[in-house]
Design a protein around this motif. Structure first.
Motif, PDB file in Angstrom:
ATOM      1  N   ASN A 351      40.836  36.609  56.023  1.00  0.00           N
ATOM      2  CA  ASN A 351      41.140  36.340  57.426  1.00  0.00           C
ATOM      3  C   ASN A 351      42.557  36.776  57.787  1.00  0.00           C
ATOM      4  O   ASN A 351      42.789  37.406  58.820  1.00  0.00           O
ATOM      5  N   ASN A 406      38.154  33.471  63.084  1.00  0.00           N
ATOM      6  CA  ASN A 406      37.989  33.306  61.640  1.00  0.00           C
ATOM      7  C   ASN A 406      39.011  32.377  61.000  1.00  0.00           C
ATOM      8  O   ASN A 406      38.711  31.707  60.008  1.00  0.00           O
ATOM      9  N   LEU A 492      33.588  36.987  61.988  1.00  0.00           N
ATOM     10  CA  LEU A 492      33.679  36.087  60.837  1.00  0.00           C
ATOM     11  C   LEU A 492      33.882  34.645  61.270  1.00  0.00           C
ATOM     12  O   LEU A 492      33.609  33.728  60.493  1.00  0.00           O
ATOM     13  N   GLY A 493      34.359  34.419  62.487  1.00  0.00           N
ATOM     14  CA  GLY A 493      34.447  33.053  62.991  1.00  0.00           C
ATOM     15  C   GLY A 493      33.102  32.526  63.424  1.00  0.00           C
ATOM     16  O   GLY A 493      32.806  31.324  63.275  1.00  0.00           O
ATOM     17  N   PRO A 496      30.462  32.748  59.537  1.00  0.00           N
ATOM     18  CA  PRO A 496      31.272  32.664  58.309  1.00  0.00           C
ATOM     19  C   PRO A 496      30.458  32.792  57.033  1.00  0.00           C
ATOM     20  O   PRO A 496      31.000  33.115  55.985  1.00  0.00           O
TER      21      PRO A 496
END
Length: 686
Positions: A351, A406, A492-493, A496
């Protein structure tokens, strides 16, 4: 497809070939050199990622022929572990994007006939790849030194600036000290077998004396902690990162300092194995101090690149907080909880590489357009640089650990690891990790406070300098780079489980456990925590709901205001406001925190008054200029005494150099006599 085939053929030939062709290119073909290096970095990165996907993060060791006839330590072996595969993905993903973005950023260097920056960049990137793929001490240290030296030349590239030269000297000195510590640690582990492969070191480390193993652990903490910028070994970082070109700063801050994380995890979990619990407590303490010092310095800073550099110290502190927590759980016999904490550390490493690369690229574009790193000269730049402004806002939200980005996910995992300590039955662990959770929460609030300042002072209000008013968005390649990194922070947030699925092999390899994720597309976001760490959390769904709420609010607002925005003259009490006089400054925004901790900041105010009002009372004079210089307590209380003592000893030793041959012969005679006495009484006779 084998990863070793990739590393020694595709990446080396493509990226190294780009360097050689670039060196051979005529001087008037600088842009071709720049594009060639960018394409080479992108192609090498894509090939690496495809090879990693094909291998499925399998840990298949491969040893290639080396210089074993000279020394067993000089063996060129490739380590294909799941840990190195994950960090290779990090290096190539972020490095490939930055290679493309660098084509636009480095155009001004090409115009100035300084295309060697692109060549140094390509070599630097190649060394990063070899650091995470090395399977022997020799190859690792060669790649490590290559990474250090090439980044040093990039730091001092603006060598006409005395500040850049000083930053480079500090960086080189501390980096070589770190390498000496690493060499000491590796020699301790290699002494029993004389073999330099990581596999051999791991097999013999368990039989070493506990004191010797602890000495190696401390050496690795100093060596890798210096590269990671942990306090108090951080002095090089806020000086070197701003001095380098901004695309290099992005690679150094986003990727290079993660080599400290990779090396320390490799040493702590693979080479040394389980150790005493004080190892974990020490790493947690160092990480907590780094978190607080980094974010507090960042708040008081109004140099944009220095502010970002101090936040790198904060975020590396967060990563080492998680690594220390994992060591605590692992050494105490809780592998599932150790996997959870280590997952937070590795996830946050990726991240931070993404959002710090994004922030440094965006910040570098702002610095290039405004011609200064001083945030007081910015303002209103989101109107003229909308792409950079929007993506910088995404990076600011991600680094502040706000959903649905993220940074929130990895810090949430770490909070769960902290609270899982209540299931261990260890009161000491509960107390320490509860305090660590409080420090992390405080740092999160301060980081959000700091980036409100960074974004608002830079992009909002009205321009406070002519250069800020003339700013324009950067070339397409750089805009594409920041857009990709911003999209990755959001992806990615929201999902995940993509990263947590990739982490299954490294976590199992290191701790014997992993963090389970659900099945299917919906299950990407479903993370089941170990027993005692909580039930099930659906991070992606939470993030999607929050993002949907923001979108719904914005849609309702636009529906109720179909005419859009209007610009009206503000009520100004009959005065003529100016951006410089009425806008909130970076100095003013951070002063509230500075005044709360004067003992830490040691601020020194400087006021300049109008000359015509010099005869009037002090309280009635008009202040023309006001500045605050922030002190450095670590330098004042730690480095200054050590340097002073060293200089004092050097002055005393310098007296021995009299220039007289009789004095030197006397020194030799006394030394020989002392050795004979020592051999006679301590060595048992001649």
């Amino acid at each position: 497809m084998s990863i070793s085939w990739l590393l020694y053929s595709a990446t080396l030939l493509v990226l190294g070939g780009g360097i050689l062709v670039g060196i051979a290119a005529p001087g008037d073909h600088g842009r071709r050199v720049l594009i060639l290096c960018g394409v080479a970095g992108l192609v090498g990165s894509v090939q690496a990622i495809l090879a990693l996907a094909g291998a499925g993060f399998a840990a298949r060791g491969v040893q290639l022929p080396g210089f074993t006839s000279l020394s067993p330590l000089m063996d060129l072996g490739v380590q294909e572990s799941a840990l190195s595969a994950f960090f290779l993905l990090l290096v190539c993903l972020v490095g490939g994007v930055l290679s493309v973005a660098s084509v636009g950023y480095l155009e001004r260097y090409v115009k100035e006939r300084r295309e060697e920056v692109a060549l140094l960049w390509a070599g630097f990137f190649l060394c990063l790849i070899f650091v995470v793929s090395a399977g022997t001490v020799f190859l690792f240290l060669v790649a490590w030194e290559g990474m250090t030296l090439l980044s040093y030349f990039l730091v001092i590239h603006e060598h006409a600036d005395p500040g850049a030269r000083r930053a480079g000297q500090t960086y080189l000195l501390m980096s070589h000290g770190a390498t000496a510590a690493l060499l000491f640690g590796f020699l301790i582990l290699a002494a029993p077998s004389g073999n330099g492969s990581f596999t051999a070191l791991a097999s013999t480390a368990g039989g070493l004396d506990p004191t010797v193993r602890s000495a190696a652990f401390l050496a690795f903490l100093v060596g890798f902690g210096t590269k990671a910028g942990l306090v108090p070994l951080h002095r090089w970082l806020p000086a070197a990162h701003p001095a380098a070109p901004s695309n290099v700063s992005a690679l150094m801050s986003g990727v290079m300092i993660k080599m400290g994380v990779y090396g320390f995890v490799l040493a702590g979990f693979v080479l040394l194995g389980p150790g005493p619990v004080w190892w974990g407590y020490l790493v947690v303490g160092v990480g907590a101090v780094s978190v607080l010092v980094g974010v507090l310095y960042a708040i008081a800073e109004h140099d944009l690149k220095k502010l970002l550099a101090f936040h790198s110290i904060e975020n590396l502190g967060i990563i080492f907080l998680a690594v220390g927590t994992a060591l605590l759980f692992w050494d105490s016999g809780f592998p599932a909880l150790a996997a959870l904490a280590l997952a937070a550390a590795l996830f946050h490493s990726l991240n931070h590489a993404l959002f710090k690369g994004l922030l440094f690229l965006g910040g570098g574009a702002v610095v290039g357009e405004a011609g200064t790193r001083d945030m007081e000269q910015y303002g209103g730049m989101i109107r003229s640089m909308p792409v950079v402004g929007a993506t910088f806002l995404v990076g600011a939200l991600a680094i502040s650990a706000l959903p649905p980005f993220n940074g929130f996910v990895s810090e949430w995992l770490l909070f769960h690891a902290f609270f899982a300590s209540f299931s261990t039955g260890s009161q000491g662990m509960e107390l320490v990790l509860t305090l660590a959770a409080a420090i992390l929460a405080l740092a999160g609030g301060l980081a959000a406070y700091c980036f409100v300042k960074a974004f608002a002072v830079t992009f909002l209000a009205r321009p406070r300098s002519p250069a800020a008013g003339r700013a324009r968005d950067p070339p397409p390649s750089l805009r594409a780079g920041v857009a990709f990194l911003a999209s990755a922070c959001l992806l990615l947030g929201v999902l995940p489980g993509i990263v947590l699925g990739l982490l299954a092999s490294p976590l199992t390899e290191l701790t014997g456990a992993s963090v389970p994720v659900g099945e299917g597309l919906a299950g990407w976001a479903d993370v089941t925590l170990p027993s005692g760490a909580g039930s099930s959390m659906v991070l992606g769904l939470v993030a999607l709901l929050m993002a949907g709420g923001v979108g719904l609010t914005w849609g309702l607002y636009r529906r109720s205001h179909p005419g859009g925005f209007r610009t009206e003259r503000a009520w100004d009490c009959g005065l003529e406001p100016t951006p410089v006089a009425t806008a909130y400054t970076a100095l003013g925004y951070g002063s509230s925190i500075v005044r709360l901790a004067p003992g830490f900041y040691r601020p020194r105010e400087r006021k300049e008054y109008d000359v015509g009002a010099a005869a009037g009372p002090v309280e009635l004079r008009r202040i023309r200029a006001y500045s605050v210089q922030i002190g450095d307590p670590i330098r004042h209380y730690l480095y200054a005494p050590v340097v002073g003592a060293g200089l004092a000893v050097a002055r005393q030793v310098g007296r021995l150099q009299s220039g007289r041959i009789r004095a030197y012969l006397t020194y030799l005679f006394l030394t020989l006599l002392a050795l004979l006495v020592w051999v006679r009484f301590a060595g048992g006779g001649v």
